[in-house]
Design a protein around this motif. Structure first.
Motif, PDB file in Angstrom:
ATOM      1  N   GLY A  72      24.254  14.580  -3.788  1.00  0.00           N
ATOM      2  CA  GLY A  72      24.556  14.860  -2.388  1.00  0.00           C
ATOM      3  C   GLY A  72      23.659  14.116  -1.426  1.00  0.00           C
ATOM      4  N   PRO A  73      22.324  14.281  -1.543  1.00  0.00           N
ATOM      5  CA  PRO A  73      21.437  13.531  -0.644  1.00  0.00           C
ATOM      6  C   PRO A  73      21.590  12.018  -0.749  1.00  0.00           C
ATOM      7  N   LEU A  74      21.830  11.500  -1.977  1.00  0.00           N
ATOM      8  CA  LEU A  74      21.977  10.054  -2.128  1.00  0.00           C
ATOM      9  C   LEU A  74      23.243   9.537  -1.444  1.00  0.00           C
ATOM     10  N   ALA A 117      25.744   4.619  -4.269  1.00  0.00           N
ATOM     11  CA  ALA A 117      26.040   3.400  -3.516  1.00  0.00           C
ATOM     12  C   ALA A 117      27.526   3.066  -3.571  1.00  0.00           C
ATOM     13  N   ALA A 118      28.134   3.215  -4.741  1.00  0.00           N
ATOM     14  CA  ALA A 118      29.568   2.937  -4.870  1.00  0.00           C
ATOM     15  C   ALA A 118      30.390   3.912  -4.047  1.00  0.00           C
ATOM     16  N   GLY A 124      33.598  -1.147  -4.444  1.00  0.00           N
ATOM     17  CA  GLY A 124      33.059   0.197  -4.608  1.00  0.00           C
ATOM     18  C   GLY A 124      33.670   0.930  -5.782  1.00  0.00           C
ATOM     19  N   LEU A 125      34.991   0.837  -5.953  1.00  0.00           N
ATOM     20  CA  LEU A 125      35.654   1.510  -7.070  1.00  0.00           C
ATOM     21  C   LEU A 125      35.236   0.911  -8.412  1.00  0.00           C
ATOM     22  N   PHE A 126      35.105  -0.414  -8.445  1.00  0.00           N
ATOM     23  CA  PHE A 126      34.662  -1.062  -9.681  1.00  0.00           C
ATOM     24  C   PHE A 126      33.256  -0.611 -10.060  1.00  0.00           C
ATOM     25  N   LEU A 127      32.346  -0.602  -9.086  1.00  0.00           N
ATOM     26  CA  LEU A 127      30.973  -0.203  -9.360  1.00  0.00           C
ATOM     27  C   LEU A 127      30.874   1.272  -9.733  1.00  0.00           C
ATOM     28  N   TYR A 128      31.774   2.092  -9.196  1.00  0.00           N
ATOM     29  CA  TYR A 128      31.758   3.512  -9.543  1.00  0.00           C
ATOM     30  C   TYR A 128      32.061   3.698 -11.033  1.00  0.00           C
ATOM     31  N   GLY A 129      33.055   2.975 -11.525  1.00  0.00           N
ATOM     32  CA  GLY A 129      33.353   3.066 -12.948  1.00  0.00           C
ATOM     33  C   GLY A 129      32.205   2.559 -13.799  1.00  0.00           C
ATOM     34  N   PRO A 145      15.515   5.509 -17.374  1.00  0.00           N
ATOM     35  CA  PRO A 145      15.787   4.564 -16.282  1.00  0.00           C
ATOM     36  C   PRO A 145      17.264   4.168 -16.200  1.00  0.00           C
ATOM     37  N   LEU A 146      17.943   4.085 -17.347  1.00  0.00           N
ATOM     38  CA  LEU A 146      19.365   3.738 -17.336  1.00  0.00           C
ATOM     39  C   LEU A 146      20.166   4.823 -16.621  1.00  0.00           C
ATOM     40  N   PHE A 147      19.841   6.079 -16.907  1.00  0.00           N
ATOM     41  CA  PHE A 147      20.516   7.190 -16.235  1.00  0.00           C
ATOM     42  C   PHE A 147      20.239   7.156 -14.737  1.00  0.00           C
ATOM     43  N   ALA A 148      18.976   6.935 -14.358  1.00  0.00           N
ATOM     44  CA  ALA A 148      18.613   6.899 -12.938  1.00  0.00           C
ATOM     45  C   ALA A 148      19.349   5.766 -12.221  1.00  0.00           C
ATOM     46  N   ALA A 149      19.472   4.617 -12.881  1.00  0.00           N
ATOM     47  CA  ALA A 149      20.195   3.493 -12.279  1.00  0.00           C
ATOM     48  C   ALA A 149      21.662   3.848 -12.070  1.00  0.00           C
ATOM     49  N   GLY A 150      22.265   4.527 -13.053  1.00  0.00           N
ATOM     50  CA  GLY A 150      23.652   4.948 -12.906  1.00  0.00           C
ATOM     51  C   GLY A 150      23.840   5.933 -11.778  1.00  0.00           C
ATOM     52  N   LEU A 151      22.904   6.842 -11.609  1.00  0.00           N
ATOM     53  CA  LEU A 151      22.994   7.835 -10.547  1.00  0.00           C
ATOM     54  C   LEU A 151      22.930   7.179  -9.169  1.00  0.00           C
ATOM     55  N   VAL A 152      21.990   6.261  -9.000  1.00  0.00           N
ATOM     56  CA  VAL A 152      21.880   5.550  -7.716  1.00  0.00           C
ATOM     57  C   VAL A 152      23.108   4.685  -7.477  1.00  0.00           C
TER      58      VAL A 152
END
Length: 219
Positions: A173-175, A109-110, A7-12, A98-105
């Motif tokens: 927040g909702p995600l 998840a992370a 999770g920490l790795f994916l957050y970065g 789409p790159l920004f949206a992928a980072g947000l999701v």
């Protein structure tokens, strides 16, 4: 521990993904930028100071840091730096959105992964979960309220705000509210031998129960 580290790795990586999209940065980074402009303190130092102040806010909320809190500070930065090296910065807006949206999701998840690992949340996520526990506010409302307040203060101080920043403040927040139940771990039940030990320890000191039946003649 595996879930925490992943999770920490994916957050970065998610932070790097959003930065390379160049549409907007997170509200906490906007706040750090605004403080830097007014004080001249380097951005990285301001980020560390903000994390320290947030940890102080844990005290009235009765939050306790865990190993996940410490690893959050130590591992997300190197992971984000790796992501900036691996992920190219696109020029086309059709690719950056789409790159920004992928980072947000991926950030949501992370967050669910490392919070759900139950080794302690990060400083900012601990503030969110602390408000949820102490006030009863839903996770999504607590997170959205924090991000919106930080965004407004950072913008008033002169931080760089894009429409992507607003999207983070409204959507994270909702995600995260959806992600935490998906990855939350529950403690494993004790082994049968441990259950017997606990049962024996609980009954120590009590008078022995009378035998239900005695064979042979009574004396």
């Amino acid at each position: 521990m595996v879930q925490l580290l992943v999770g920490l790795f994916l957050y970065g990586i998610a932070i790097a993904t959003m930065m390379q999209a160049t549409i907007g940065i997170e509200p906490w980074d906007v706040l750090a930028q605004g403080i830097t402009r007014h004080t001249g303190i380097p951005f990285g130092v301001v980020t560390n100071l903000i994390g320290g102040v947030v940890l102080l806010l844990w005290i009235p909320l009765r939050q306790r840091p865990g190993i996940g809190t410490v690893l959050n500070v130590l591992l997300i930065g190197p992971s984000a730096q790796l992501g900036l090296w691996l992920i190219p910065q696109p020029e086309s807006l059709a690719v950056r959105i789409p790159l920004f949206a992928a980072g947000l999701v991926l950030i949501a998840a992370a967050s669910g992964l490392y919070i759900g690992a139950q080794h302690g949340p990060g400083p900012r996520d601990g503030l969110m979960t602390g408000l949820h526990a102490r006030t009863g506010l839903p996770i999504w409302l607590a997170r959205t309220g924090i991000e919106a307040a930080v965004l407004v203060i950072g913008w008033l101080l002169g931080g760089n705000v894009g429409w992507g920043t607003l999207a983070v403040a409204l959507c994270i927040g909702p995600l995260v509210h959806l992600a935490i139940p998906l990855f939350a771990l529950t403690p494993a039940p004790p082994a049968p031998a441990l259950q017997l030990i606990e049962s024996d320890a609980a009954t120590r000191g009590r008078a022995p129960a009378p035998e239900p039946w005695v064979f042979g003649p009574r004396r």
